[in-house]
Design a protein around this motif. Sequence first.
Motif, PDB file in Angstrom:
ATOM      1  N   ALA A 117      -7.111  71.827  65.806  1.00 24.15           N
ATOM      2  CA  ALA A 117      -7.448  70.599  65.095  1.00 24.15           C
ATOM      3  C   ALA A 117      -8.333  70.931  63.895  1.00 24.15           C
ATOM      4  CB  ALA A 117      -8.142  69.626  66.041  1.00 24.15           C
ATOM      5  N   ASP A 118      -8.811  69.884  63.232  1.00 28.64           N
ATOM      6  CA  ASP A 118      -9.625  70.092  62.028  1.00 28.64           C
ATOM      7  C   ASP A 118     -10.849  70.960  62.317  1.00 28.64           C
ATOM      8  OD1 ASP A 118      -7.847  68.565  60.621  1.00 28.64           O
ATOM      9  OD2 ASP A 118      -9.067  66.741  60.658  1.00 28.64           O
ATOM     10  N   ALA A 119     -11.467  70.764  63.479  1.00 28.12           N
ATOM     11  CA  ALA A 119     -12.673  71.531  63.811  1.00 28.12           C
ATOM     12  C   ALA A 119     -12.372  73.020  63.901  1.00 28.12           C
ATOM     13  CB  ALA A 119     -13.264  71.039  65.129  1.00 28.12           C
ATOM     14  N   HIS A 120     -11.259  73.355  64.536  1.00 28.51           N
ATOM     15  CA  HIS A 120     -10.912  74.769  64.705  1.00 28.51           C
ATOM     16  C   HIS A 120     -10.579  75.418  63.364  1.00 28.51           C
ATOM     17  CE1 HIS A 120      -9.803  72.606  68.489  1.00 28.51           C
ATOM     18  NE2 HIS A 120     -10.581  73.547  68.982  1.00 28.51           N
ATOM     19  N   ARG A 121      -9.896  74.680  62.511  1.00 27.87           N
ATOM     20  CA  ARG A 121      -9.557  75.246  61.199  1.00 27.87           C
ATOM     21  C   ARG A 121     -10.784  75.354  60.303  1.00 27.87           C
ATOM     22  NH1 ARG A 121      -4.499  72.331  62.244  1.00 27.87           N
ATOM     23  NH2 ARG A 121      -2.919  73.957  62.551  1.00 27.87           N
ATOM     24  N   ALA A 122     -11.712  74.417  60.450  1.00 28.42           N
ATOM     25  CA  ALA A 122     -12.965  74.530  59.684  1.00 28.42           C
ATOM     26  C   ALA A 122     -13.740  75.762  60.133  1.00 28.42           C
ATOM     27  CB  ALA A 122     -13.803  73.272  59.874  1.00 28.42           C
ATOM     28  N   LEU A 123     -13.768  75.996  61.445  1.00 30.50           N
ATOM     29  CA  LEU A 123     -14.429  77.208  61.955  1.00 30.50           C
ATOM     30  C   LEU A 123     -13.762  78.454  61.405  1.00 30.50           C
ATOM     31  CD1 LEU A 123     -15.301  76.680  65.735  1.00 30.50           C
ATOM     32  CD2 LEU A 123     -16.858  77.083  63.835  1.00 30.50           C
ATOM     33  N   ALA A 124     -12.439  78.461  61.373  1.00 28.02           N
ATOM     34  CA  ALA A 124     -11.717  79.623  60.857  1.00 28.02           C
ATOM     35  C   ALA A 124     -12.090  79.891  59.399  1.00 28.02           C
ATOM     36  CB  ALA A 124     -10.211  79.412  60.997  1.00 28.02           C
ATOM     37  N   ARG A 125     -12.238  78.850  58.603  1.00 30.34           N
ATOM     38  CA  ARG A 125     -12.669  79.021  57.208  1.00 30.34           C
ATOM     39  C   ARG A 125     -14.048  79.656  57.143  1.00 30.34           C
ATOM     40  NH1 ARG A 125     -12.325  73.112  55.053  1.00 30.34           N
ATOM     41  NH2 ARG A 125     -13.611  74.014  53.390  1.00 30.34           N
ATOM     42  N   LEU A 126     -14.947  79.180  58.004  1.00 30.07           N
ATOM     43  CA  LEU A 126     -16.322  79.702  57.984  1.00 30.07           C
ATOM     44  C   LEU A 126     -16.371  81.155  58.443  1.00 30.07           C
ATOM     45  CD1 LEU A 126     -18.143  76.541  59.390  1.00 30.07           C
ATOM     46  CD2 LEU A 126     -18.307  77.443  57.056  1.00 30.07           C
ATOM     47  N   VAL A 127     -15.531  81.509  59.416  1.00 34.74           N
ATOM     48  CA  VAL A 127     -15.483  82.906  59.869  1.00 34.74           C
ATOM     49  C   VAL A 127     -14.848  83.777  58.782  1.00 34.74           C
ATOM     50  CG1 VAL A 127     -14.517  84.491  61.575  1.00 34.74           C
ATOM     51  CG2 VAL A 127     -15.418  82.276  62.314  1.00 34.74           C
ATOM     52  N   ALA A 128     -13.748  83.306  58.194  1.00 33.89           N
ATOM     53  CA  ALA A 128     -13.059  84.095  57.163  1.00 33.89           C
ATOM     54  C   ALA A 128     -13.957  84.371  55.972  1.00 33.89           C
ATOM     55  CB  ALA A 128     -11.795  83.364  56.710  1.00 33.89           C
ATOM     56  N   ASP A 129     -14.856  83.441  55.664  1.00 36.95           N
ATOM     57  CA  ASP A 129     -15.759  83.618  54.525  1.00 36.95           C
ATOM     58  C   ASP A 129     -17.075  84.298  54.899  1.00 36.95           C
ATOM     59  OD1 ASP A 129     -13.900  82.464  52.876  1.00 36.95           O
ATOM     60  OD2 ASP A 129     -14.784  80.465  52.933  1.00 36.95           O
ATOM     61  N   GLY A 130     -17.192  84.744  56.160  1.00 36.63           N
ATOM     62  CA  GLY A 130     -18.351  85.528  56.577  1.00 36.63           C
ATOM     63  C   GLY A 130     -19.574  84.733  56.983  1.00 36.63           C
ATOM     64  N   HIS A 131     -19.449  83.410  57.144  1.00 38.77           N
ATOM     65  CA  HIS A 131     -20.613  82.585  57.461  1.00 38.77           C
ATOM     66  C   HIS A 131     -20.867  82.459  58.969  1.00 38.77           C
ATOM     67  CE1 HIS A 131     -20.921  81.557  53.279  1.00 38.77           C
ATOM     68  NE2 HIS A 131     -19.685  81.108  53.262  1.00 38.77           N
ATOM     69  N   ILE A 132     -19.828  82.578  59.781  1.00 42.58           N
ATOM     70  CA  ILE A 132     -19.934  82.491  61.239  1.00 42.58           C
ATOM     71  C   ILE A 132     -19.280  83.725  61.836  1.00 42.58           C
ATOM     72  CG2 ILE A 132     -19.149  81.255  63.301  1.00 42.58           C
ATOM     73  CD1 ILE A 132     -21.294  79.712  61.978  1.00 42.58           C
ATOM     74  N   ARG A 133     -19.887  84.269  62.883  1.00 42.54           N
ATOM     75  CA  ARG A 133     -19.278  85.414  63.564  1.00 42.54           C
ATOM     76  C   ARG A 133     -19.143  85.199  65.066  1.00 42.54           C
ATOM     77  NH1 ARG A 133     -22.796  89.974  60.309  1.00 42.54           N
ATOM     78  NH2 ARG A 133     -21.792  89.649  58.289  1.00 42.54           N
ATOM     79  N   VAL A 134     -19.998  84.384  65.653  1.00 42.12           N
ATOM     80  CA  VAL A 134     -20.040  84.231  67.115  1.00 42.12           C
ATOM     81  C   VAL A 134     -19.660  82.808  67.495  1.00 42.12           C
ATOM     82  CG1 VAL A 134     -21.475  84.397  69.180  1.00 42.12           C
ATOM     83  CG2 VAL A 134     -21.862  85.968  67.249  1.00 42.12           C
ATOM     84  N   ILE A 135     -18.620  82.678  68.336  1.00 46.48           N
ATOM     85  CA  ILE A 135     -18.186  81.378  68.839  1.00 46.48           C
ATOM     86  C   ILE A 135     -18.123  81.457  70.358  1.00 46.48           C
ATOM     87  CG2 ILE A 135     -16.381  79.625  68.840  1.00 46.48           C
ATOM     88  CD1 ILE A 135     -15.496  80.749  66.107  1.00 46.48           C
ATOM     89  N   ILE A 136     -18.913  80.629  71.006  1.00 47.81           N
ATOM     90  CA  ILE A 136     -18.878  80.514  72.466  1.00 47.81           C
ATOM     91  C   ILE A 136     -18.136  79.231  72.798  1.00 47.81           C
ATOM     92  CG2 ILE A 136     -20.249  80.263  74.564  1.00 47.81           C
ATOM     93  CD1 ILE A 136     -22.526  81.709  73.130  1.00 47.81           C
ATOM     94  N   THR A 137     -17.059  79.337  73.566  1.00 51.44           N
ATOM     95  CA  THR A 137     -16.306  78.157  73.959  1.00 51.44           C
ATOM     96  C   THR A 137     -16.323  78.007  75.474  1.00 51.44           C
ATOM     97  OG1 THR A 137     -14.144  77.065  73.931  1.00 51.44           O
ATOM     98  CG2 THR A 137     -14.142  79.474  73.900  1.00 51.44           C
ATOM     99  N   LEU A 138     -16.459  76.777  75.934  1.00 57.01           N
ATOM    100  CA  LEU A 138     -16.414  76.484  77.367  1.00 57.01           C
ATOM    101  C   LEU A 138     -15.007  76.096  77.791  1.00 57.01           C
ATOM    102  CD1 LEU A 138     -19.695  74.358  77.671  1.00 57.01           C
ATOM    103  CD2 LEU A 138     -19.409  76.837  77.623  1.00 57.01           C
ATOM    104  N   ASN A 139     -14.075  76.161  76.868  1.00 55.38           N
ATOM    105  CA  ASN A 139     -12.706  75.710  77.116  1.00 55.38           C
ATOM    106  C   ASN A 139     -11.798  76.877  77.470  1.00 55.38           C
ATOM    107  OD1 ASN A 139     -13.435  72.995  76.338  1.00 55.38           O
ATOM    108  ND2 ASN A 139     -13.473  73.747  74.231  1.00 55.38           N
ATOM    109  N   PHE A 140     -10.782  76.576  78.270  1.00 54.64           N
ATOM    110  CA  PHE A 140      -9.852  77.613  78.718  1.00 54.64           C
ATOM    111  C   PHE A 140      -8.748  77.882  77.698  1.00 54.64           C
ATOM    112  CE2 PHE A 140     -10.795  75.473  83.018  1.00 54.64           C
ATOM    113  CZ  PHE A 140     -11.945  76.215  83.193  1.00 54.64           C
ATOM    114  N   ASP A 141      -8.581  77.001  76.741  1.00 51.54           N
ATOM    115  CA  ASP A 141      -7.461  77.103  75.798  1.00 51.54           C
ATOM    116  C   ASP A 141      -7.731  78.152  74.717  1.00 51.54           C
ATOM    117  OD1 ASP A 141      -8.825  75.798  73.410  1.00 51.54           O
ATOM    118  OD2 ASP A 141      -9.015  74.212  74.896  1.00 51.54           O
ATOM    119  N   HIS A 142      -6.722  78.333  73.865  1.00 55.17           N
ATOM    120  CA  HIS A 142      -6.794  79.343  72.798  1.00 55.17           C
ATOM    121  C   HIS A 142      -6.856  78.714  71.413  1.00 55.17           C
ATOM    122  CE1 HIS A 142      -4.718  82.613  75.500  1.00 55.17           C
ATOM    123  NE2 HIS A 142      -5.897  82.217  75.962  1.00 55.17           N
ATOM    124  N   LEU A 143      -7.328  77.486  71.325  1.00 56.24           N
ATOM    125  CA  LEU A 143      -7.314  76.795  70.038  1.00 56.24           C
ATOM    126  C   LEU A 143      -8.164  77.511  68.994  1.00 56.24           C
ATOM    127  CD1 LEU A 143      -7.530  73.083  71.252  1.00 56.24           C
ATOM    128  CD2 LEU A 143      -5.520  74.320  70.426  1.00 56.24           C
TER     129      LEU A 143
END
Length: 592
Positions: A117-143
């Motif tokens: 969804a929009d949240a996951h793609r926004a995170l991907a943008r932030l990781v691709a641009d070097g702003h985020i590196r660590v994501i902890i998810t409590l979900n079982f899915d691969h979104l």
Amino acid sequence: MADQSTEPHVNLALGLRAVPGGYAVLLGSGASVSAGMLSAWGIQCDLIRQIASVEGTSIPDGDDDPYDWYVERFEREPAYDSLLADLSGTTGGRQALLRSYFEPDETEREQGIKQPADAHRALARLVADGHIRVIITLNFDHLVEDALREAGLRPTIIRRPSDLTGMIPLHAQRQGVVIHLHGDYLDPDSMRNTPEELKEYEQEVDKLLNQVFDEYGLIIAGWSAKYDPALVSALKRCPTRRFDTYWADPYPLSTTATELLEQRQGTYVPADVDRFLTRTADAVTALTERNRANPHNIATAIATAKRELRSDGPAINLHDTLRREAARLADHPLRTATPDIPQPELEAEHERRLAAWESESETLAALAAVTAYWGTDTTDRYWFADVERLATVTWGTGQRALNDLRRAPATLLLHSAGIAAVAAERWPLAARLLTGPRAEDIMRRTDMPAAALLGPETVLGLHTAARVHGYLKPIFTGHVVANESAFTEAWERFEYLRLLVQEDAGNYISTPHLLVSGMRGDYRPLASQWLDRELASGDQHPLLRAGFLGGDLERVTTTQKVVDSRISEWVDQINRSTSKMINRFGPFYPTR
């Protein structure tokens, strides 16, 4: 909780820009529910209802009814492994059952359900641009990881505690790390959701959480803090607060969440995860573009570099800044991220990445220009090897345009330093830049001078090099050379010399951004006429003595004729299509 007049997503964007990689993300079920997934609790309840149906029992619709029925019926908590074993006797059957909850069927795919969804793609943008590196998810899915892979990233995935052994340190996770704190649906034994399973974590997991909660700012979204006592305990025992905490939830926070946020002196954001993370990513992009548009930062860096170069001692700060900037660009996620973007979205994604590279490379380009103009052989070593380093890439998946764009920092560095060297008439440096650094033509599998592969049109995917000319002009004008005319003259001469190297290496020359003069059928670049005058003295010119095109005057003049002939043909073609001599490739400027 913190009271801030600026909107939270703007404050967070400022923090992400100030400390790249300094924030970690904690995602709860709200991030997956918005994508059409059931929550972990919802999946468990559905599995129990299936078991009850097999036994001929109908369970009422209350939230806790399936759980209570299972405990009463089997006298144990409903763990995923036991639920799946009750419903299927084979490993394949159990996996197929779980996949139905997490992987979209054809209808769901058409509806966009169970996909990032929009949240996951926004995170991907932030990781691709070097702003985020660590994501902890409590979900079982691969979104999350699906969104990162769509962006061309190759994240590290942690599914169970044993995966932490030998993991690359968090600060070195340039492609991002996704930590499935409560397991992954492809590994059913790792999945935890019962009160007993969530009561405590393994020692290595607690150690990791201690590090993340101590060293990183936190972005928490889609988590209520009601049902995860071990995670709550991990947050409570963290005594420090190095960076800010933001907790996004469209509903009022639970009592436990409020207490945790007050302990971290964080900010409550009354918004759903999709809206908050998308607005944050957009704000980071806007700040990046604004920083690129503000010349004050670069002017200050250039003035500081000049002072150091004029001093008697070594320019230590300049050396360290150049080394730091080059290393940062070499390790940038965009250097290795080569996504396969749907064709309708390719142009916008290419422009976003090109704009990011322009912003990220500006300090290195500016300082290299200053050092190449006023420096010496000693200070050239501060940055020279980085031309080859940044030009060296491996072929990735995805479209060629995005693969080529990974060499953008090398193109901008080469042109900035080369133009400065020509403007200062440092011919040995110019010759070394054009013939020394090497790189591989990935399509031809041939090693050649990097300058032959770093044309702006090829690397940056542009119809003309005019954009690079415009990018470098404010860096040079008034800072390195006296005026715009001096910059354009140096640009013309360096780019023409680079085109000779490109032609000599057998690479096709696309549309250059050069001044030309002459008449139909006989146009010549002004830079070619300049080179004739420079080499009138023969092979003793410093450019040839330094090894330009092997120091062979005949080789240079032969290549000149080929390049000039091609440019003349292009100008004739443009003349036939428009009297203004401008086509979609950009302007030529013939003068008679």
